[in-house]
Each structure stands twice: as structure tokens, then as C-alpha cells.
Design a protein around this motif. Structure first.
Motif, mmCIF file in Angstrom:
data_model
loop_
_atom_site.group_PDB
_atom_site.id
_atom_site.type_symbol
_atom_site.label_atom_id
_atom_site.label_comp_id
_atom_site.label_asym_id
_atom_site.label_seq_id
_atom_site.Cartn_x
_atom_site.Cartn_y
_atom_site.Cartn_z
ATOM 1 N N ASN A 152 0.809 -1.228 0.000
ATOM 2 C CA ASN A 152 0.000 0.000 0.000
ATOM 3 C C ASN A 152 0.838 1.272 0.000
ATOM 4 O OD1 ASN A 152 -2.449 -1.390 0.000
ATOM 5 N ND2 ASN A 152 -2.426 -1.621 2.217
ATOM 6 N N ARG A 153 2.149 1.146 0.177
ATOM 7 C CA ARG A 153 3.020 2.326 0.169
ATOM 8 C C ARG A 153 3.210 2.805 -1.262
ATOM 9 N NH1 ARG A 153 8.738 3.751 0.136
ATOM 10 N NH2 ARG A 153 9.406 1.628 -0.341
ATOM 11 N N VAL A 154 3.094 4.112 -1.463
ATOM 12 C CA VAL A 154 3.343 4.696 -2.784
ATOM 13 C C VAL A 154 4.840 4.946 -2.906
ATOM 14 C CG1 VAL A 154 2.824 6.593 -4.365
ATOM 15 C CG2 VAL A 154 1.039 5.726 -2.812
ATOM 16 N N VAL A 155 5.503 4.185 -3.755
ATOM 17 C CA VAL A 155 6.968 4.160 -3.810
ATOM 18 C C VAL A 155 7.537 5.398 -4.500
ATOM 19 C CG1 VAL A 155 8.965 2.917 -4.739
ATOM 20 C CG2 VAL A 155 7.038 1.638 -3.759
ATOM 21 N N MET A 156 7.001 5.751 -5.650
ATOM 22 C CA MET A 156 7.617 6.796 -6.471
ATOM 23 C C MET A 156 7.196 8.190 -6.024
ATOM 24 S SD MET A 156 7.557 4.956 -10.212
ATOM 25 C CE MET A 156 8.725 6.137 -10.922
ATOM 26 N N GLU A 157 8.090 9.154 -6.230
ATOM 27 C CA GLU A 157 7.847 10.507 -5.737
ATOM 28 C C GLU A 157 6.714 11.216 -6.478
ATOM 29 O OE1 GLU A 157 10.926 9.490 -6.761
ATOM 30 O OE2 GLU A 157 12.475 10.139 -5.321
ATOM 31 N N TYR A 158 6.673 11.065 -7.820
ATOM 32 C CA TYR A 158 5.731 11.910 -8.560
ATOM 33 C C TYR A 158 4.266 11.608 -8.241
ATOM 34 C CZ TYR A 158 4.360 8.604 -12.278
ATOM 35 O OH TYR A 158 3.824 7.558 -12.980
ATOM 36 N N GLY A 180 -0.141 3.229 -16.599
ATOM 37 C CA GLY A 180 0.978 2.678 -15.834
ATOM 38 C C GLY A 180 0.543 1.432 -15.082
ATOM 39 N N ILE A 181 0.797 1.387 -13.778
ATOM 40 C CA ILE A 181 0.331 0.260 -12.971
ATOM 41 C C ILE A 181 -0.934 0.632 -12.186
ATOM 42 C CG2 ILE A 181 2.655 -0.695 -12.806
ATOM 43 C CD1 ILE A 181 2.675 0.257 -9.849
ATOM 44 N N GLY A 182 -1.432 1.850 -12.388
ATOM 45 C CA GLY A 182 -2.658 2.271 -11.733
ATOM 46 C C GLY A 182 -2.483 2.755 -10.313
ATOM 47 N N GLY A 215 -5.743 3.397 -8.113
ATOM 48 C CA GLY A 215 -5.873 2.322 -7.141
ATOM 49 C C GLY A 215 -5.906 2.840 -5.715
ATOM 50 N N HIS A 216 -5.168 3.919 -5.452
ATOM 51 C CA HIS A 216 -5.142 4.518 -4.117
ATOM 52 C C HIS A 216 -6.492 5.130 -3.765
ATOM 53 C CE1 HIS A 216 -3.190 6.405 -0.637
ATOM 54 N NE2 HIS A 216 -3.913 7.477 -0.913
ATOM 55 N N TYR A 217 -7.161 5.698 -4.774
ATOM 56 C CA TYR A 217 -8.461 6.351 -4.553
ATOM 57 C C TYR A 217 -9.584 5.484 -5.118
ATOM 58 C CZ TYR A 217 -5.691 10.568 -3.605
ATOM 59 O OH TYR A 217 -4.809 11.478 -3.089
ATOM 60 N N SER A 218 -9.693 4.268 -4.641
ATOM 61 C CA SER A 218 -10.695 3.346 -5.177
ATOM 62 C C SER A 218 -12.121 3.797 -4.880
ATOM 63 C CB SER A 218 -10.461 1.938 -4.622
ATOM 64 O OG SER A 218 -10.502 1.949 -3.207
ATOM 65 N N ASP A 219 -12.288 4.749 -3.952
ATOM 66 C CA ASP A 219 -13.625 5.262 -3.626
ATOM 67 C C ASP A 219 -14.022 6.451 -4.507
ATOM 68 O OD1 ASP A 219 -11.569 6.759 -2.413
ATOM 69 O OD2 ASP A 219 -12.942 7.574 -0.914
ATOM 70 N N LYS A 220 -13.120 6.899 -5.384
ATOM 71 C CA LYS A 220 -13.414 8.019 -6.281
ATOM 72 C C LYS A 220 -13.779 7.488 -7.668
ATOM 73 C CE LYS A 220 -11.869 10.864 -3.054
ATOM 74 N NZ LYS A 220 -12.788 11.723 -2.250
ATOM 75 N N ARG A 221 -14.311 8.378 -8.504
ATOM 76 C CA ARG A 221 -14.682 7.999 -9.869
ATOM 77 C C ARG A 221 -13.558 8.397 -10.832
ATOM 78 N NH1 ARG A 221 -19.575 9.886 -7.664
ATOM 79 N NH2 ARG A 221 -19.127 12.016 -8.386
ATOM 80 N N PHE A 222 -12.902 7.409 -11.410
ATOM 81 C CA PHE A 222 -11.827 7.634 -12.367
ATOM 82 C C PHE A 222 -12.239 7.119 -13.740
ATOM 83 C CE2 PHE A 222 -9.291 8.479 -8.748
ATOM 84 C CZ PHE A 222 -8.081 9.010 -9.156
ATOM 85 N N VAL A 223 -11.876 7.880 -14.766
ATOM 86 C CA VAL A 223 -11.892 7.385 -16.142
ATOM 87 C C VAL A 223 -10.451 7.442 -16.613
ATOM 88 C CG1 VAL A 223 -12.725 7.720 -18.492
ATOM 89 C CG2 VAL A 223 -14.220 8.276 -16.561
ATOM 90 N N ILE A 224 -9.908 6.307 -17.015
ATOM 91 C CA ILE A 224 -8.498 6.232 -17.396
ATOM 92 C C ILE A 224 -8.391 5.849 -18.868
ATOM 93 C CG2 ILE A 224 -6.259 5.179 -16.922
ATOM 94 C CD1 ILE A 224 -7.398 4.446 -14.131
ATOM 95 N N SER A 266 -0.670 -4.604 -15.596
ATOM 96 C CA SER A 266 -1.027 -4.000 -14.306
ATOM 97 C C SER A 266 -1.945 -4.923 -13.511
ATOM 98 C CB SER A 266 -1.704 -2.633 -14.519
ATOM 99 O OG SER A 266 -3.054 -2.770 -14.916
ATOM 100 N N ARG A 267 -2.794 -5.648 -14.207
ATOM 101 C CA ARG A 267 -3.704 -6.567 -13.523
ATOM 102 C C ARG A 267 -2.980 -7.835 -13.077
ATOM 103 N NH1 ARG A 267 -8.546 -4.369 -13.937
ATOM 104 N NH2 ARG A 267 -9.204 -3.213 -15.797
ATOM 105 N N THR A 268 -2.111 -8.351 -13.912
ATOM 106 C CA THR A 268 -1.446 -9.615 -13.621
ATOM 107 C C THR A 268 -0.373 -9.483 -12.549
ATOM 108 O OG1 THR A 268 -1.830 -10.353 -15.898
ATOM 109 C CG2 THR A 268 -0.146 -11.530 -14.645
ATOM 110 N N TYR A 269 0.408 -8.399 -12.609
ATOM 111 C CA TYR A 269 1.586 -8.292 -11.744
ATOM 112 C C TYR A 269 1.488 -7.223 -10.655
ATOM 113 C CZ TYR A 269 3.757 -11.367 -15.142
ATOM 114 O OH TYR A 269 4.053 -12.447 -15.951
ATOM 115 N N PHE A 270 0.483 -6.331 -10.756
ATOM 116 C CA PHE A 270 0.393 -5.239 -9.786
ATOM 117 C C PHE A 270 -0.990 -5.157 -9.122
ATOM 118 C CE2 PHE A 270 3.676 -4.247 -12.858
ATOM 119 C CZ PHE A 270 4.749 -3.918 -12.041
ATOM 120 N N SER A 271 -1.797 -6.189 -9.323
ATOM 121 C CA SER A 271 -3.087 -6.352 -8.632
ATOM 122 C C SER A 271 -4.068 -5.218 -8.895
ATOM 123 C CB SER A 271 -2.859 -6.489 -7.111
ATOM 124 O OG SER A 271 -2.004 -7.573 -6.828
ATOM 125 N N TYR A 272 -3.986 -4.607 -10.074
ATOM 126 C CA TYR A 272 -4.974 -3.574 -10.387
ATOM 127 C C TYR A 272 -6.301 -4.252 -10.701
ATOM 128 C CZ TYR A 272 -7.059 0.753 -11.916
ATOM 129 O OH TYR A 272 -7.878 1.854 -11.995
#
Length: 255
Positions: free
Chosen positions: A55-61, A85-87, A91-100, A111-117
Motif C-alpha cells: 500500500n506504500r506509494v513508492v515513487m515521488e511523482y 501505468g500500474i494504476g 488504485g489509491h483512490y478506489s472510492d473516487k470515480r476515475f476514467v483512465i 497491471s492486472r497480472t503483476y500489480f493487482s490492479y
């Protein structure tokens, strides 16, 4: 790839001219641990997770972008993203409405297979065309995090594109762009920023530090319909910068 130790390849996909690879490593950006990341053929990392602390966000941006979102419109609900990307953010804001919008379906599969999106909110196709079909005034944020082998696609940096984004944002909305460039004498970055300023009354630019002004580094550029605020300590190392004037970028006319 000297910045990685014990690099292990999990998957590789070739989509057009773009090579997309998933790796695991025991070190990432100088941090020891267990990491998995998605990388494009230009060696730019498009997303990473800490397998010991998923659950930790690794990258700075993404941490900096998330702070800007929460600090400026704490009650935001609707976000349009170009580039999956990997979402990480969606993914962090799963309670919000996103269109990607993601042009490469292989990226979504990985992203689905290796990063659990697991969210069902990704549309395959060109981000600008997908945005054109969205309702006007419907978004709190538009986030641009799109890269090809050549960099940020030109048609996502023009006056006409920024006019489109403003039409799709609500009265307090902002566009947040993740870019790579130089602080000084970068004609492209200066042009993107100057073009953005033609459309949005409030703009800011941020950069990660680097050893030399000529070094390419991660940058975030924001255009907003209202004043922008941020807390320096929450910007994950990004510093506010001043950019030089550049020429205004317009759509390339056919014929």
C-alpha cells in the motif's frame, strides 16, 4: 541498469515499437527491499510497488500529485487520467470515480497480472479522443501521465488540447502533468508551460532536484481555474521552479 541489484525479469511484451517489461529487484532508487516495477523501452519506470508494503506509494511523482489533489480540492470525486501505468493513483483512490485512457492494452494486462490492479475504469484508446467524448465541466482533475518512446505525445501538449481540458474541468478544476525535462534551456518544457499559461489563469511548475541544471529529471506542471496551494514538506522532494518563456504549441495541420 546500474541502479538495480539482483534484477529479475518477470514479463516482457512488445507492442508496436514499445517494449514493456516487468522486473523485480532487491534495490530501487537506492532503497533496499523487494520491489516490482514496470519499465518502458526508454528505461523510464512507469510504476513500482514495494512487495513488503504494497500500500506504500513508492515513487515521488504520484505522491506529489496526490498531495496537490488533496490540498486543492479535498472533496474531489471525478478524475480523468491519460496514461495508466500500474494504476497507482487510481488504485489509491478506489472510492473516487476515475476514467483512465490507456492506448496500450498490454500495459493494462500487466497491471492486472503483476500489480493487482482490479478497477474496471480503463478505456483503451487515444486519451485526447476519449476526453473529447466526456461531459463538459465534469472533472475535478485531469492527470496527464502519458509517455511513448519519444516522450510525451505532441498532441497532448498543444493549445487546442489544453482548451479541451479546460472545457472538461469544473470551475475549480486543474490539469496536472507528469513530464521529464530540464530546468534550464529546455525548449519543449518551456513551450508546454507557456502554452498552458495561455489557457489557465493559475499555473505552477515543480521539479525533483538533480546534480546539474542540464540533467533531465521528473517535473510536474499544473494549470488551474483557481489559485493553487501546496505544502512543501508533502511534495515528496519536488521543489517549485520558474520556467522560461517558450513558443506556443498548436495542433499540426493536415495537408
Amino acid at each position: 541498469m546500474k541502479e538495480f541489484d539482483d534484477l529479475y525479469q518477470l514479463a516482457k511484451e512488445l507492442s508496436g515499437s514499445q517494449e514493456i517489461t516487468v522486473y523485480e529487484a532487491n534495490q530501487l532508487f537506492g532503497e533496499i527491499g523487494k520491489y516490482r516495477f514496470l519499465q518502458f523501452s526508454n528505461h523510464a519506470i512507469q510504476g513500482a510497488i514495494d512487495l513488503k508494503e504494497p500500500n506504500r506509494v513508492v515513487m515521488e511523482y504520484p505522491r506529489a500529485i496526490m498531495h496537490l489533489m488533496e490540498n486543492n480540492v479535498p472533496s474531489f470525486e471525478d478524475v480523468f487520467m491519460i496514461g495508466h501505468g500500474i494504476g497507482t493513483i487510481a488504485g489509491h483512490y478506489s472510492d473516487k470515480r476515475f476514467v483512465i485512457a490507456e492506448i496500450n492494452e498490454k500495459v493494462v494486462e500487466l497491471s492486472r497480472t503483476y500489480f493487482s490492479y482490479s478497477e474496471d475504469n480503463v478505456v483503451i484508446g487515444d486519451g485526447r479522443l476519449i476526453l473529447e467524448n466526456q461531459a463538459s465541466g465534469g472533472f475535478d482533475y485531469i492527470i496527464l501521465d502519458a509517455f511513448t518512446k519519444e516522450g510525451t505525445p505532441y498532441h497532448l501538449t498543444t493549445l487546442e488540447f489544453f482548451e479541451l481540458t479546460k472545457a472538461k474541468l469544473n470551475a475549480s478544476g486543474s490539469i496536472i502533468m507528469n513530464l521529464f525535462g530540464k530546468v534550464k534551456n529546455d525548449k519543449l518544457i518551456n513551450s508546454i508551460y507557456s502554452t498552458l499559461k495561455e489557457i489557465y489563469p493559475y499555473t505552477k511548475a515543480f521539479s525533483l532536484p538533480a546534480e546539474d541544471l542540464a540533467d533531465t529529471r521528473n517535473m510536474i506542471i499544473v494549470g488551474s481555474n483557481k489559485t493553487l496551494s501546496f505544502q512543501s514538506r508533502e511534495m515528496a522532494g519536488f521543489l517549485e521552479i520558474e520556467l522560461e518563456e517558450g513558443h506556443r504549441m498548436a495542433d499540426k495541420r493536415k495537408g
